[in-house]
Design a protein around this motif. Structure first.
Motif, PDB file in Angstrom:
ATOM      1  N   SER A 199       0.812  -1.215   0.000  1.00  0.00           N
ATOM      2  CA  SER A 199       0.000   0.000   0.000  1.00  0.00           C
ATOM      3  C   SER A 199       0.851   1.273   0.000  1.00  0.00           C
ATOM      4  CB  SER A 199      -0.881  -0.008   1.248  1.00  0.00           C
ATOM      5  OG  SER A 199      -0.059  -0.106   2.393  1.00  0.00           O
ATOM      6  N   SER A 200       0.237   2.372  -0.361  1.00  0.00           N
ATOM      7  CA  SER A 200       0.746   3.730  -0.070  1.00  0.00           C
ATOM      8  C   SER A 200       2.211   3.961  -0.423  1.00  0.00           C
ATOM      9  CB  SER A 200       0.581   4.024   1.427  1.00  0.00           C
ATOM     10  OG  SER A 200      -0.697   3.713   1.858  1.00  0.00           O
ATOM     11  N   GLN A 201       2.604   3.647  -1.623  1.00  0.00           N
ATOM     12  CA  GLN A 201       4.038   3.685  -1.918  1.00  0.00           C
ATOM     13  C   GLN A 201       4.604   5.107  -2.046  1.00  0.00           C
ATOM     14  OE1 GLN A 201       5.052   0.743  -4.914  1.00  0.00           O
ATOM     15  NE2 GLN A 201       3.825  -0.786  -3.860  1.00  0.00           N
ATOM     16  N   ALA A 202       3.717   6.092  -2.080  1.00  0.00           N
ATOM     17  CA  ALA A 202       4.226   7.474  -2.039  1.00  0.00           C
ATOM     18  C   ALA A 202       4.876   7.766  -0.686  1.00  0.00           C
ATOM     19  CB  ALA A 202       3.104   8.457  -2.317  1.00  0.00           C
ATOM     20  N   SER A 232      -0.769   4.367  -4.053  1.00  0.00           N
ATOM     21  CA  SER A 232      -0.764   5.819  -4.272  1.00  0.00           C
ATOM     22  C   SER A 232      -0.930   6.173  -5.740  1.00  0.00           C
ATOM     23  CB  SER A 232       0.563   6.407  -3.777  1.00  0.00           C
ATOM     24  OG  SER A 232       0.845   5.980  -2.481  1.00  0.00           O
ATOM     25  N   THR A 233      -1.104   5.159  -6.588  1.00  0.00           N
ATOM     26  CA  THR A 233      -1.179   5.374  -8.028  1.00  0.00           C
ATOM     27  C   THR A 233      -2.367   4.591  -8.574  1.00  0.00           C
ATOM     28  OG1 THR A 233       1.242   5.357  -7.934  1.00  0.00           O
ATOM     29  CG2 THR A 233       0.260   5.368 -10.133  1.00  0.00           C
ATOM     30  N   SER A 234      -3.021   5.138  -9.585  1.00  0.00           N
ATOM     31  CA  SER A 234      -4.193   4.445 -10.131  1.00  0.00           C
ATOM     32  C   SER A 234      -3.777   3.247 -10.977  1.00  0.00           C
ATOM     33  CB  SER A 234      -4.998   5.407 -11.018  1.00  0.00           C
ATOM     34  OG  SER A 234      -4.293   5.622 -12.229  1.00  0.00           O
ATOM     35  N   LYS A 242      -6.840   7.953  -1.762  1.00  0.00           N
ATOM     36  CA  LYS A 242      -6.101   7.090  -2.677  1.00  0.00           C
ATOM     37  C   LYS A 242      -6.806   7.074  -4.025  1.00  0.00           C
ATOM     38  CE  LYS A 242      -2.943   6.072   0.196  1.00  0.00           C
ATOM     39  NZ  LYS A 242      -3.234   5.574   1.479  1.00  0.00           N
ATOM     40  N   PRO A 243      -6.061   7.140  -5.115  1.00  0.00           N
ATOM     41  CA  PRO A 243      -6.679   7.367  -6.430  1.00  0.00           C
ATOM     42  C   PRO A 243      -7.670   6.303  -6.894  1.00  0.00           C
ATOM     43  CG  PRO A 243      -4.312   7.000  -6.636  1.00  0.00           C
ATOM     44  CD  PRO A 243      -4.604   7.138  -5.184  1.00  0.00           C
ATOM     45  N   MET A 244      -7.556   5.079  -6.362  1.00  0.00           N
ATOM     46  CA  MET A 244      -8.523   4.063  -6.812  1.00  0.00           C
ATOM     47  C   MET A 244      -9.945   4.384  -6.345  1.00  0.00           C
ATOM     48  SD  MET A 244      -7.277   2.043  -8.947  1.00  0.00           S
ATOM     49  CE  MET A 244      -8.596   0.834  -9.096  1.00  0.00           C
TER      50      MET A 244
END
Ligand SMILES: Cc1cc2nc3c(=O)[nH]c(=O)nc-3n(C[C@H](O)[C@H](O)[C@H](O)COP(=O)(O)O)c2cc1C
Length: 431
Positions: free
Chosen positions: A152-155, A183-185, A266-268
């Motif tokens: 999760s949350s790689q930013a 952190s990315t879609s 989160k973008p999803m």
């Protein structure tokens, strides 16, 4: 942070880099006659692949230029070398989040210790110069059985987050699984990897949200939905809590309390109404939920977090297409059971009917071969590629994968396996 590992050209560039360093070293050496340098240059130019490297190849690196903590991916001897570099690069709380298991981290340690109980049986006099590590899962051929687990949350680890990971995975064709709370879609990740990725689903407790997430992932091209079933309650991540105390930043500046603020950013979850959601993990979820999900997933449905033969059999009864033997990297329950020890009973229950993947503590090529010998079709890694990401971004991810792949090919040769099908239970024994 200096970066001398060039991802675009991957291992080839790294080889050239080391070859050049080796020749520079020899030229400067008082014990090597100048004529020998060109002879050795010719030998070096024959270009064996990385997994065929010999111990004298250590000469290719200039001595004494590496500190306690590596400052470029090319200095790493193994994937463990990336962890201190990641720790140095990250704020303590973010490092703590990555490193943490639960309670006393004993299950985290057990995942590693499990490999020590399995020995490898070497076979001789087989021509293993050519190695094929491809694996076919759901009709798709992957270059390697080493897959990137959902994290999760790689930013929190690097500004380029899952995009950098996807580009790193693309270099040698590793498959990856994207977390719902990445952190990315998924659209961006698939674009960066240049091929579909699997989508890991945290279902939430609102079916409409589940449906919307599945629809979006499938529309983007995800061939498999991976339902994680091992997070049913809270958890005691003591290592995280301890590291948090060392962090002088104000965490609430970013982590505003409440589901809406913490997860829906989160973008999803973009454009999805999360106002009724109180819980991310689908707490209270039962096999009926799997049945319902099976009803809407058009592609493959995978369960992640299965560690017993009872649940493996049940999953097949409910039409699941693959299993991932996982204890969430020792972050779910303090069971003290290594996933490598749980694997045989799951493999036996499945009896070849669906692919079985596994994760938890995989750090060495020898770990990978042990799991394949015990019946896994592929292996996922979590923390190691995030160490690479945190320390060096995409080149770190590429290097971690290259090291594990190289080690895996080396041990394949030593057991006399030229392809994955030749890795069998006879390739290992119990210590
Ligand atoms: C920081 C972190 C975040 C994770 N996030 C998720 C997640 O969102 N979904 C999931 O199914 N597993 C998640 N996992 C578990 C991994 O997918 C995987 O099971 C585990 O990391 C494998 O163990 P390893 O880290 O020892 O390789 C996470 C693991 C870590 C370390």
């Amino acid at each position: 942070m200096s970066e001398t590992f060039h991802p675009q050209s991957g291992a080839e560039t790294e080889k050239l880099f080391h070859r050049r360093k080796f020749l520079e070293f020899l030229s400067a050496s008082p014990v090597v006659a100048p004529g020998m340098v060109s002879a050795l240059a010719g030998l070096s130019a024959l270009g064996t692949d990385a997994a065929m490297a010999q111990s004298y190849d250590v000469l290719r690196q200039s001595p004494g230029n590496v500190g306690e903590i590596i400052d470029s991916p090319s200095q790493a001897l193994n994937v463990f070398d990336f962890e201190p570099a990641a720790k140095k690069a990250l704020p303590p709380a973010h490092y703590g989040y990555l490193a943490s298991g639960v309670d006393s981290d004993e299950t985290l340690k057990a995942n590693r210790a499990g490999f020590e109980k399995i020995r490898i049986r070497a076979r001789r006099l087989i021509d293993v110069r050519k190695i094929d590590t491809t694996v076919k899962i759901f009709g798709e051929t992957w270059a390697s059985p080493i897959v990137l687990a959902p994290v999760s949350s790689q930013a929190a680890f690097h500004p380029e987050a899952e995009s950098a990971v996807a580009r790193g995975a693309k270099v040698k064709g590793h498959q990856m699984i994207l977390s719902t709370v990445g952190s990315t879609s998924i659209e961006d990740v698939i674009k960066e990897r240049g091929a579909p990725v699997w989508y890991m689903l945290y279902p939430t407790d609102d079916w409409a949200v589940t449906e919307a997430l599945v629809r979006r992932a499938e529309k983007a091209g995800a061939p498999a939905i991976v339902l994680t079933v091992d997070r049913q309650g809270g958890r005691n991540t003591e290592t995280l809590f301890r590291e948090r105390r060392l962090d002088t930043r104000t965490c609430s500046d970013c982590h505003t309390p409440g589901f809406k603020n913490e997860v829906s950013r989160k973008p999803m979850f973009d454009d999805i109404d999360v106002s009724k959601v109180t819980n991310l993990y689908g707490t209270g979820m039962t096999w009926d939920y799997v049945k319902r999900l099976r009803g809407i997933v058009k592609g493959k449905l995978v369960l992640k977090g299965i560690v017993t033969h009872e649940d493996a059999r049940k999953a097949l009864d409910y039409g699941v297409d693959a299993l991932i033997v996982s204890n969430h990297g020792g972050r779910a329950e303090e069971s003290l059971e290594a996933t490598i020890d749980a694997l045989p009973e799951v493999v036996q229950a499945v009896n070849g009917r669906v692919p079985v993947l596994i994760d938890g503590g995989f750090r060495r090529g020898t770990d990978v071969i042990k799991a394949l010998a015990l019946g896994a079709n592929a292996v996922c890694i979590g923390r190691p590629y995030v160490w690479g990401l945190a320390a060096f971004g995409e080149p770190g991810v590429t290097a971690v994968l290259a090291i594990m792949q190289r080690e895996f090919e080396t041990i394949m040769r030593q057991v006399g396996a030229t392809k994955l099908a030749e890795i069998t239970p006879a390739s290992v024994s119990r210590a």
